[in-house]
Structures are given as structure tokens and as C-alpha cells.
Scaffold this motif. Structure first.
Motif, PDB file in Angstrom:
ATOM      1  N   PRO A   1       0.811  -1.230   0.000  1.00  0.00           N
ATOM      2  CA  PRO A   1       0.000   0.000   0.000  1.00  0.00           C
ATOM      3  C   PRO A   1       0.844   1.279   0.000  1.00  0.00           C
ATOM      4  O   PRO A   1       0.483   2.263  -0.639  1.00  0.00           O
ATOM      5  N   LEU A   2       1.986   1.255   0.688  1.00  0.00           N
ATOM      6  CA  LEU A   2       2.871   2.423   0.682  1.00  0.00           C
ATOM      7  C   LEU A   2       3.442   2.674  -0.705  1.00  0.00           C
ATOM      8  O   LEU A   2       3.506   3.817  -1.163  1.00  0.00           O
ATOM      9  N   LEU A   3       3.860   1.611  -1.370  1.00  0.00           N
ATOM     10  CA  LEU A   3       4.388   1.764  -2.725  1.00  0.00           C
ATOM     11  C   LEU A   3       3.326   2.301  -3.676  1.00  0.00           C
ATOM     12  O   LEU A   3       3.614   3.160  -4.518  1.00  0.00           O
ATOM     13  N   CYS A   4       2.112   1.801  -3.542  1.00  0.00           N
ATOM     14  CA  CYS A   4       1.022   2.286  -4.396  1.00  0.00           C
ATOM     15  C   CYS A   4       0.738   3.766  -4.139  1.00  0.00           C
ATOM     16  O   CYS A   4       0.561   4.541  -5.086  1.00  0.00           O
ATOM     17  N   ALA A   5       0.714   4.165  -2.882  1.00  0.00           N
ATOM     18  CA  ALA A   5       0.474   5.574  -2.554  1.00  0.00           C
ATOM     19  C   ALA A   5       1.597   6.450  -3.086  1.00  0.00           C
ATOM     20  O   ALA A   5       1.347   7.524  -3.651  1.00  0.00           O
ATOM     21  N   MET A   6       2.852   6.007  -2.931  1.00  0.00           N
ATOM     22  CA  MET A   6       3.979   6.789  -3.435  1.00  0.00           C
ATOM     23  C   MET A   6       3.936   6.896  -4.951  1.00  0.00           C
ATOM     24  O   MET A   6       4.201   7.962  -5.511  1.00  0.00           O
ATOM     25  N   ALA A   7       3.611   5.797  -5.629  1.00  0.00           N
ATOM     26  CA  ALA A   7       3.528   5.832  -7.088  1.00  0.00           C
ATOM     27  C   ALA A   7       2.434   6.802  -7.541  1.00  0.00           C
ATOM     28  O   ALA A   7       2.631   7.588  -8.471  1.00  0.00           O
ATOM     29  N   PHE A   8       1.290   6.761  -6.874  1.00  0.00           N
ATOM     30  CA  PHE A   8       0.188   7.665  -7.221  1.00  0.00           C
ATOM     31  C   PHE A   8       0.598   9.115  -7.045  1.00  0.00           C
ATOM     32  O   PHE A   8       0.434   9.944  -7.943  1.00  0.00           O
ATOM     33  N   TRP A   9       1.163   9.457  -5.878  1.00  0.00           N
ATOM     34  CA  TRP A   9       1.494  10.852  -5.605  1.00  0.00           C
ATOM     35  C   TRP A   9       2.694  11.329  -6.410  1.00  0.00           C
ATOM     36  O   TRP A   9       2.766  12.509  -6.778  1.00  0.00           O
ATOM     37  N   ASN A  10       3.619  10.445  -6.733  1.00  0.00           N
ATOM     38  CA  ASN A  10       4.698  10.834  -7.635  1.00  0.00           C
ATOM     39  C   ASN A  10       4.162  11.101  -9.037  1.00  0.00           C
ATOM     40  O   ASN A  10       4.647  11.992  -9.730  1.00  0.00           O
TER      41      ASN A  10
ATOM     42  N   THR B   1       1.238  12.398   2.854  1.00  0.00           N
ATOM     43  CA  THR B   1       0.805  11.241   2.073  1.00  0.00           C
ATOM     44  C   THR B   1       1.256   9.921   2.685  1.00  0.00           C
ATOM     45  O   THR B   1       0.506   8.948   2.679  1.00  0.00           O
ATOM     46  N   THR B   2       2.454   9.871   3.226  1.00  0.00           N
ATOM     47  CA  THR B   2       2.948   8.618   3.806  1.00  0.00           C
ATOM     48  C   THR B   2       2.150   8.237   5.040  1.00  0.00           C
ATOM     49  O   THR B   2       1.753   7.072   5.197  1.00  0.00           O
ATOM     50  N   LEU B   3       1.876   9.208   5.914  1.00  0.00           N
ATOM     51  CA  LEU B   3       1.083   8.902   7.112  1.00  0.00           C
ATOM     52  C   LEU B   3      -0.336   8.500   6.758  1.00  0.00           C
ATOM     53  O   LEU B   3      -0.910   7.603   7.385  1.00  0.00           O
ATOM     54  N   ILE B   4      -0.909   9.136   5.763  1.00  0.00           N
ATOM     55  CA  ILE B   4      -2.265   8.773   5.339  1.00  0.00           C
ATOM     56  C   ILE B   4      -2.273   7.340   4.818  1.00  0.00           C
ATOM     57  O   ILE B   4      -3.161   6.548   5.147  1.00  0.00           O
ATOM     58  N   ALA B   5      -1.265   6.996   4.003  1.00  0.00           N
ATOM     59  CA  ALA B   5      -1.176   5.627   3.482  1.00  0.00           C
ATOM     60  C   ALA B   5      -0.982   4.620   4.604  1.00  0.00           C
ATOM     61  O   ALA B   5      -1.606   3.544   4.600  1.00  0.00           O
ATOM     62  N   LEU B   6      -0.145   4.948   5.580  1.00  0.00           N
ATOM     63  CA  LEU B   6       0.055   4.041   6.722  1.00  0.00           C
ATOM     64  C   LEU B   6      -1.230   3.859   7.508  1.00  0.00           C
ATOM     65  O   LEU B   6      -1.600   2.739   7.868  1.00  0.00           O
ATOM     66  N   ARG B   7      -1.906   4.963   7.793  1.00  0.00           N
ATOM     67  CA  ARG B   7      -3.140   4.864   8.573  1.00  0.00           C
ATOM     68  C   ARG B   7      -4.214   4.096   7.798  1.00  0.00           C
ATOM     69  O   ARG B   7      -4.979   3.332   8.387  1.00  0.00           O
TER      70      ARG B   7
END
Length: 190
Positions: free
Chosen positions: A42-51, A147-153
Motif C-alpha cells: 500500500p505504501l508503494l502504491c500511494a507513493m507511485a500515485f502521488w509521484n 501522504t505517507t502517514l495517510i497511506a500508513l493509517r
């Protein structure tokens, strides 16, 4: 530090062998891979989306517009870089990208900004005033959207994924102001 971790792991394994709890070790070793995978994807997906969003913003000129908004502020904050538009642009990019919580995407701009500041540094083996100010801004920078904290939560099924946002904005704003005040005080004290 590696030695400490190695000793702790060996101590835990020895304790499990002495107390005949080998099954607990097997269970942990088998489940840690799955838990890590479930945590990282999920973290990788969130980072890919926001990048991707960052790339679109860059191509649409939004990042350039935000950089231009920061230039008057940055010229006052970094007086020895006043004429170096490229380095000021890199600093602005780093700040803007950090504000939206994409620290990993801000790192290349931050490293290039430090290289640009090193060109103006008369004492090459010591950090310049601008480098220290940039480090303060980069470390305690205002984060509007973590974004990272939102993805973690979200990955841990939080009831209110963005509930911390007002507090994070307040804390990072306060940290930035105090950091800059201490930085200015330290520089003017000399």
C-alpha cells in the motif's frame, strides 16, 4: 549498532531454544514476510500515485508557479543565493514537494540544491549559512498533506485516516517557525 541488533537476535533465539519455544520462532519467521509485503505494497502504491500527481503538476506548470511564489521569500531567507535562480528554484521545489508529503521525491532536488549552495560556499569543508537554513527548512518543513502517514493509517484500517492533519500542519508550522527563528538568532548572534 549492527552488533547490538545481532546480539539481541542471538539472545532471543537462545532464549527460545532454552525455553523450548522453537515453534514461536518458526511462526514469526514464516509470517514476517507476509506482514512486510502487506505493509509495503500500500505504501508503494500511494507513493507511485502521488509521484504521478507530482509529475503531472510539474508538466502542467503548477510546480513552476509555486516556485515563483516562493522566490521573494527565499531571496530574503538566502541572501547569498539571491542571484542564483537555479539553486533557489531547486530549494523551492524541495520545499513544495515536502509540503505535499513526498519527501522521497524531494530528495533529488534537495541534493542538487546543496550542490548549488556549495558553489557559493567559501569554506568547502564547513556548511554555509544557507546550507544550515535549508537543512532547518527541510527537516522541520511545513507539511500540508502527509501522504505517507495517510497511506500508513489507511493500511492499518484507521477510523479517521486524515484526522491528524490539522495537528500535523500546526506542529510542522510551529517547528518551521521556531527552527527559522533559532537559525536567524544564531546567525545574527555571531
Amino acid at each position: 549498532m549492527n552488533l547490538i541488533w545481532l546480539l539481541l537476535i542471538l539472545l532471543a533465539l537462545s532464549y527460545c531454544l532454552v525455553t523450548n519455544q522453537v515453534e514461536a520462532v518458526n511462526t514469526v519467521l514464516l509470517e514476517v514476510g507476509k506482514e512486510t509485503f502487506d505493509f509495503v505494497i500500500p505504501l508503494l502504491c500511494a507513493m507511485a500515485f502521488w509521484n504521478g500527481i507530482l509529475y503531472v503538476a510539474k508538466e502542467a506548470g503548477i510546480l513552476h508557479f509555486l516556485e515563483q511564489m516562493f522566490h521573494p521569500f527565499l531571496k530574503r531567507l538566502f541572501p547569498d543565493l539571491r542571484e542564483d535562480k537555479e539553486t533557489l528554484g531547486l530549494i523551492a521545489t524541495n520545499i513544495v514537494v515536502n509540503m505535499v508529503g513526498l519527501g522521497s521525491a524531494a530528495t533529488p532536488a534537495g541534493l542538487k540544491a546543496m550542490e548549488g549552495m556549495q558553489k557559493h560556499n567559501p569554506n568547502k569543508d564547513t556548511a554555509s549559512r544557507s546550507m544550515i537554513t535549508f537543512l532547518v527548512l527541510n527537516t522541520a518543513g511545513v507539511t500540508l498533506f502527509s501522504t505517507t502517514l495517510i497511506a500508513l493509517r489507511a493500511s492499518f484500517h484507521s477510523q479517521n485516516v486524515t484526522g491528524f492533519m490539522p495537528y500535523a500542519i500546526l506542529a510542522t508550522t510551529f517547528a518551521s517557525l521556531i527552527g527559522l527563528l533559532v537559525d536567524r538568532w544564531w546567525n545574527y548572534r555571531k
